[in-house]
Structure formats: C-alpha cells, structure tokens
Design a protein around this motif. Structure first.
Motif, PDB file in Angstrom:
ATOM      1  N   ILE A  40       0.854  -1.199   0.000  1.00 15.28           N
ATOM      2  CA  ILE A  40       0.000   0.000   0.000  1.00 15.28           C
ATOM      3  C   ILE A  40       0.885   1.243   0.000  1.00 15.28           C
ATOM      4  O   ILE A  40       0.648   2.194  -0.746  1.00 15.28           O
ATOM      5  CB  ILE A  40      -0.967  -0.004   1.206  1.00 15.28           C
ATOM      6  N   THR A  44       1.111   3.972  -2.998  1.00 18.83           N
ATOM      7  CA  THR A  44       0.853   5.369  -2.646  1.00 18.83           C
ATOM      8  C   THR A  44       2.031   6.242  -3.065  1.00 18.83           C
ATOM      9  O   THR A  44       1.849   7.335  -3.608  1.00 18.83           O
ATOM     10  CB  THR A  44       0.597   5.501  -1.134  1.00 18.83           C
ATOM     11  N   VAL A  84      -4.347   7.928   3.382  1.00 22.50           N
ATOM     12  CA  VAL A  84      -3.920   6.528   3.287  1.00 22.50           C
ATOM     13  C   VAL A  84      -3.461   6.023   4.652  1.00 22.50           C
ATOM     14  O   VAL A  84      -3.830   4.919   5.071  1.00 22.50           O
ATOM     15  CB  VAL A  84      -2.812   6.358   2.226  1.00 22.50           C
ATOM     16  N   CYS A  88      -5.275   3.045   6.753  1.00 21.29           N
ATOM     17  CA  CYS A  88      -4.487   1.871   7.163  1.00 21.29           C
ATOM     18  C   CYS A  88      -4.538   1.681   8.671  1.00 21.29           C
ATOM     19  O   CYS A  88      -4.624   0.544   9.153  1.00 21.29           O
ATOM     20  CB  CYS A  88      -3.040   2.002   6.684  1.00 21.29           C
TER      21      CYS A  88
END
Length: 122
Positions: A40, A44, A84, A88
């Motif tokens: 991730i 990103t 993000v 998360c």
C-alpha cells in the motif's frame, strides 16, 4: 523523461518486493498485514511520484500561477498520504510498514539520481 520514470518505477517495485518479504519474515506474526501494508505504501508512493511528474510537466510559465498550482498540488499529495495512513490505521495495518513502502519510492529516486550522476561523469 519516460525512461527515467520507467527506471524509478522498476526500482520502486524491486525495493518493495525485497522490503515486503524481509518485513514479513521479520514480523512473521503479522506476515500478511505487513506485506499488504508495504505494498500500500509502495503504490501510494508511486501515485504521489506520478502526481509530481504530471505537475512538473504542466506547470504554467507565469510565476504566480505556478506557485499557486505547486502549493495546491503539494497539499493534495500530502492530504492523500495522510488519508492513506488514517485508513491503514483504521484497518489495523502496521503504519511503519506503510512508511517502509513509501520509502521504497524515495529510495528508488535516490538510487536513480546516484546512478545517473555516475553515468554522467563517465
């Protein structure tokens, strides 16, 4: 420019693969979560890098307009990074692993710059 982008993406993916496997082995109790979190962060970082490149290619020649657009794009990117990280955290993914993924992109940019510097001097 296109070659540079391809190289940086390639380095980012290679670093992320190495880091995700290494982190998953080190933190084997959360292997899947750590692996996912690194990727991730990697994705990103790549999106952020793409946004920087697009902004640089499309920045207006007028200084005031360029500064305004640059500031807006900077804020959008950091809002994306923050969002993000919050998502998360809510998903209970390890935030440090996400940051490792983001750093893979930064490391790739640094590696590319160092490699180009060496090639330039030869």
């Amino acid at each position: 420019m296109q070659q540079m982008n391809k190289q940086i993406k390639k380095y980012t993916l290679a670093f992320s693969l190495f880091c995700s496997i290494a982190c998953a082995m080190i933190f084997h109790s959360q292997m899947i979560q750590v692996f996912i979190a690194v990727w991730i962060g990697c994705l990103t970082g790549l999106v952020g890098y793409h946004k920087i490149v697009q902004m640089a290619l499309n920045i207006p020649t007028d200084e005031a307009a360029g500064k305004k657009i640059g500031t807006q794009e900077y804020m959008k990117r950091y809002l994306m990074y923050g969002l993000v990280l919050v998502v998360c955290q809510l998903m209970e993914l390890p935030i440090l692993a996400v940051l490792v993924g983001l750093m893979c992109n930064k490391g790739a940019i640094l590696l590319y710059a160092l490699k180009e510097k060496e090639d330039f001097h030869e």
